[in-house]
Motif scaffolding. Structure first.
Motif, PDB file in Angstrom:
ATOM      1  N   UNK A   1       0.813  -1.215   0.000  1.00 27.48           N
ATOM      2  CA  UNK A   1       0.000   0.000   0.000  1.00 27.48           C
ATOM      3  C   UNK A   1       0.848   1.267   0.000  1.00 27.48           C
ATOM      4  N   UNK A   2       2.091   1.149   0.436  1.00 30.83           N
ATOM      5  CA  UNK A   2       2.963   2.324   0.472  1.00 30.83           C
ATOM      6  C   UNK A   2       3.692   2.560  -0.845  1.00 30.83           C
ATOM      7  N   UNK A   3       3.553   1.636  -1.787  1.00 26.81           N
ATOM      8  CA  UNK A   3       4.252   1.805  -3.055  1.00 26.81           C
ATOM      9  C   UNK A   3       3.503   2.781  -3.943  1.00 26.81           C
ATOM     10  N   UNK A   4       4.242   3.745  -4.469  1.00 28.24           N
ATOM     11  CA  UNK A   4       3.667   4.728  -5.394  1.00 28.24           C
ATOM     12  C   UNK A   4       4.475   4.668  -6.678  1.00 28.24           C
ATOM     13  N   UNK A   5       3.806   4.311  -7.781  1.00 29.02           N
ATOM     14  CA  UNK A   5       4.555   4.081  -9.000  1.00 29.02           C
ATOM     15  C   UNK A   5       3.723   4.377 -10.233  1.00 29.02           C
ATOM     16  N   UNK A   6       4.409   4.657 -11.293  1.00 29.06           N
ATOM     17  CA  UNK A   6       3.803   4.867 -12.609  1.00 29.06           C
ATOM     18  C   UNK A   6       4.365   3.800 -13.540  1.00 29.06           C
ATOM     19  N   UNK A   7       3.560   3.379 -14.501  1.00 27.81           N
ATOM     20  CA  UNK A   7       4.017   2.306 -15.375  1.00 27.81           C
ATOM     21  C   UNK A   7       5.170   2.747 -16.274  1.00 27.81           C
ATOM     22  N   UNK A   8       5.143   3.979 -16.776  1.00 26.44           N
ATOM     23  CA  UNK A   8       6.293   4.479 -17.528  1.00 26.44           C
ATOM     24  C   UNK A   8       6.436   3.878 -18.915  1.00 26.44           C
ATOM     25  N   UNK A   9       5.386   3.297 -19.493  1.00 27.84           N
ATOM     26  CA  UNK A   9       5.458   2.750 -20.847  1.00 27.84           C
ATOM     27  C   UNK A   9       6.014   1.339 -20.870  1.00 27.84           C
ATOM     28  N   UNK A  10       6.089   0.790 -22.088  1.00 29.76           N
ATOM     29  CA  UNK A  10       6.544  -0.593 -22.255  1.00 29.76           C
ATOM     30  C   UNK A  10       8.021  -0.771 -21.916  1.00 29.76           C
ATOM     31  N   UNK A  11       8.788   0.297 -21.991  1.00 33.91           N
ATOM     32  CA  UNK A  11      10.226   0.178 -21.720  1.00 33.91           C
ATOM     33  C   UNK A  11      10.499  -0.318 -20.307  1.00 33.91           C
TER      34      UNK A  11
ATOM     35  N   UNK B   1      13.318  -3.055 -18.908  1.00 34.94           N
ATOM     36  CA  UNK B   1      14.278  -2.766 -17.826  1.00 34.94           C
ATOM     37  C   UNK B   1      14.086  -3.745 -16.666  1.00 34.94           C
ATOM     38  N   UNK B   2      12.833  -4.085 -16.354  1.00 39.35           N
ATOM     39  CA  UNK B   2      12.577  -5.072 -15.305  1.00 39.35           C
ATOM     40  C   UNK B   2      13.216  -6.411 -15.655  1.00 39.35           C
ATOM     41  N   UNK B   3      13.112  -6.808 -16.923  1.00 37.73           N
ATOM     42  CA  UNK B   3      13.750  -8.054 -17.359  1.00 37.73           C
ATOM     43  C   UNK B   3      15.257  -7.982 -17.265  1.00 37.73           C
ATOM     44  N   UNK B   4      15.820  -6.828 -17.621  1.00 40.23           N
ATOM     45  CA  UNK B   4      17.269  -6.631 -17.524  1.00 40.23           C
ATOM     46  C   UNK B   4      17.744  -6.746 -16.079  1.00 40.23           C
TER      47      UNK B   4
ATOM     48  N   UNK C   1      12.051   3.635 -12.748  1.00 40.41           N
ATOM     49  CA  UNK C   1      13.034   2.664 -12.260  1.00 40.41           C
ATOM     50  C   UNK C   1      12.463   1.884 -11.091  1.00 40.41           C
ATOM     51  N   UNK C   2      11.729   2.571 -10.224  1.00 40.67           N
ATOM     52  CA  UNK C   2      11.102   1.891  -9.096  1.00 40.67           C
ATOM     53  C   UNK C   2      10.130   0.822  -9.579  1.00 40.67           C
ATOM     54  N   UNK C   3       9.337   1.152 -10.594  1.00 44.22           N
ATOM     55  CA  UNK C   3       8.389   0.184 -11.141  1.00 44.22           C
ATOM     56  C   UNK C   3       9.124  -1.039 -11.666  1.00 44.22           C
ATOM     57  N   UNK C   4      10.230  -0.815 -12.382  1.00 44.89           N
ATOM     58  CA  UNK C   4      11.016  -1.931 -12.906  1.00 44.89           C
ATOM     59  C   UNK C   4      11.565  -2.793 -11.767  1.00 44.89           C
ATOM     60  N   UNK C   5      12.035  -2.160 -10.686  1.00 46.03           N
ATOM     61  CA  UNK C   5      12.546  -2.911  -9.543  1.00 46.03           C
ATOM     62  C   UNK C   5      11.426  -3.683  -8.852  1.00 46.03           C
ATOM     63  N   UNK C   6      10.249  -3.081  -8.789  1.00 49.64           N
ATOM     64  CA  UNK C   6       9.098  -3.744  -8.186  1.00 49.64           C
ATOM     65  C   UNK C   6       8.726  -4.997  -8.985  1.00 49.64           C
ATOM     66  N   UNK C   7       8.641  -4.859 -10.312  1.00 48.46           N
ATOM     67  CA  UNK C   7       8.329  -6.009 -11.158  1.00 48.46           C
ATOM     68  C   UNK C   7       9.407  -7.077 -11.051  1.00 48.46           C
ATOM     69  N   UNK C   8      10.665  -6.642 -10.964  1.00 48.49           N
ATOM     70  CA  UNK C   8      11.769  -7.590 -10.798  1.00 48.49           C
ATOM     71  C   UNK C   8      11.635  -8.373  -9.501  1.00 48.49           C
ATOM     72  N   UNK C   9      11.242  -7.682  -8.413  1.00 50.43           N
ATOM     73  CA  UNK C   9      11.102  -8.346  -7.117  1.00 50.43           C
ATOM     74  C   UNK C   9      10.000  -9.396  -7.146  1.00 50.43           C
ATOM     75  N   UNK C  10       8.864  -9.058  -7.750  1.00 52.09           N
ATOM     76  CA  UNK C  10       7.763 -10.013  -7.843  1.00 52.09           C
ATOM     77  C   UNK C  10       8.148 -11.205  -8.706  1.00 52.09           C
TER      78      UNK C  10
END
Length: 401
Positions: free
Chosen positions: A290-300, A304-307, A365-374
């Protein structure tokens, strides 16, 4: 509705939604309940449900409710991490200090190096480095996010795999705990908070001195008094570590590490572990989301999450295989250890939140790190389970080193 009613409604969502999703869709093999709770925490947060149903989200998860949930979750994770510390056998840590330091050092250093390489690539593109970050801060911060191992999630996964108290489970706890202490220390250096570096040294010195007095006191008390004094000790250590900039979870783990399981009885510790896991930890996972605040930032952001996922997993696996060769582990051990240590969970998201708050990384970048963590956490059980089964058939899991 008054605040107490809205709080209970939020608690109903926290406990019911992940459980129903996990049970009805039978996700246990690829996404255990703890993973579903992490994902649902993100989905119920402002990034998804907050955008889809902003009015309902603001009503249920209003500031008063969120503050209460944060308090419950903090206490839950403090107790849980303390119990993880109690599970760690310090005598074995010292006995196998060469193995522990070698593996922990490599499992921190290799993904850090791989993550810095990924961040160096991202520096060539706009939108990834934060507004207040020097390039070296962005590199080290992103690298450390790739190097994190989520200790609470790791304990849960080890419990699910039924190896928490087996020698391999104890080894993994040693490696992850050493890395966690190092990671929070590096974070303080990353923030250039030299005052806190001095506080950290003071806290660790005081902790070392007070531990002797605490242990001598505990052996003189009866079991009922031991639980009360243990909780006082836990709170004091958590406060001291957080004040020093090491994070309260580091203090909670250290508080548990210097406790002996014999003081309380294994049966009582098992009961407390299960109760904390059932009653409090879901609130931690959901409230952190609930404390995470993020924007998708497009397909890129998915690229980056995969990288970053490749850097994190590749770094941990490379480190485990290097440690295996140096320490002459048996076939199959390095792969199991590498995959378990790469699980991220919400600790990585907490770490990334700090980087975002300090504007070292952007919301993309936060969104990419979040997706990477999941993704990292969801990969763990499906890949480890068959490897562990083969290792158990060959009698490897019961080996001490």
């Amino acid at each position: 509705m008054n605040t107490s009613e809205i709080f209970l409604l939020a608690m109903l969502l926290i406990f019911a939604v992940p459980y129903l999703f996990w049970r009805l869709l039978k996700t246990d093999y690829f996404a255990p309940l703890v993973v579903v709770q992490i994902i649902m925490g993100v989905i119920l947060g402002p990034g998804v449900m907050g955008n889809l149903f902003p009015d309902y989200h603001k009503f249920v998860f209003n500031p008063d409710v969120v503050k209460t949930l944060n308090g419950v979750s903090m206490w839950g994770v403090i107790l849980f991490v303390m119990l993880a510390g109690v599970e760690l056998d310090l005598k074995k840590t010292w006995q196998y200090r060469r193995e522990s330091m070698t593996t922990a050092g490599l499992s921190l250093g290799m993904p850090l190096l791989f993550g810095c390489g990924a961040a160096l690539l991202l520096l060539n593109y706009q939108g990834w480095i934060g507004a207040k970050a020097a390039p070296w801060q962005f590199l080290i911060g992103t690298g450390m996010a790739c190097a994190v191992t989520a200790l609470p999630v790791l304990v849960m996964l080890l419990e699910k795999l039924e190896i928490l108290r087996q020698p391999m489970g104890q080894r993994l706890l040693r490696y992850a705990s050493l890395d966690d202490v190092a990671i929070w220390g590096v974070l303080a250096l990353l923030m250039l908070d030299w005052e806190r570096v001095g506080r950290q040294a003071g806290f660790l010195a005081a902790f070392a001195i007070l531990t002797f007095a605490y242990r001598r006191l505990m052996v003189r008390l009866n079991k009922n008094d031991r639980w009360a004094v243990a909780l006082i000790w836990l709170i004091a250590c958590s406060f001291g570590a957080d004040w020093a900039g090491l994070h309260f979870m580091v203090g909670a783990f250290l508080a548990g590490v210097v406790m002996d399981a014999d003081w309380f009885g294994q049966e009582a510790l098992d009961a407390m572990f299960k109760n904390v896991l059932l009653i409090l930890m879901p609130v931690f996972f959901l409230s952190t989301g609930l404390r995470t605040k993020w924007d998708m930032g497009g397909y890129s952001v998915f690229f980056v999450a995969g990288l970053l996922l490749l850097a994190s997993v590749g770094g941990k696996l490379a480190a485990a295989h290097m440690a295996g060769k140096i320490l002459k582990w048996k076939d199959g051990e390095a792969s199991i250890i590498g995959w378990l240590l790469q699980s991220k969970g919400l600790i990585e998201i907490v770490f990334a939140n700090i980087l975002l708050d300090k504007q070292i990384i952007t919301s993309e970048t936060f969104t990419a790190l979040l997706l990477m963590a999941v993704g990292s956490t969801m990969l763990t059980i499906p890949l480890v389970h068959p490897k562990l089964h083969r290792a158990q058939n060959r009698g490897l899991v019961g080996q001490a080193s």
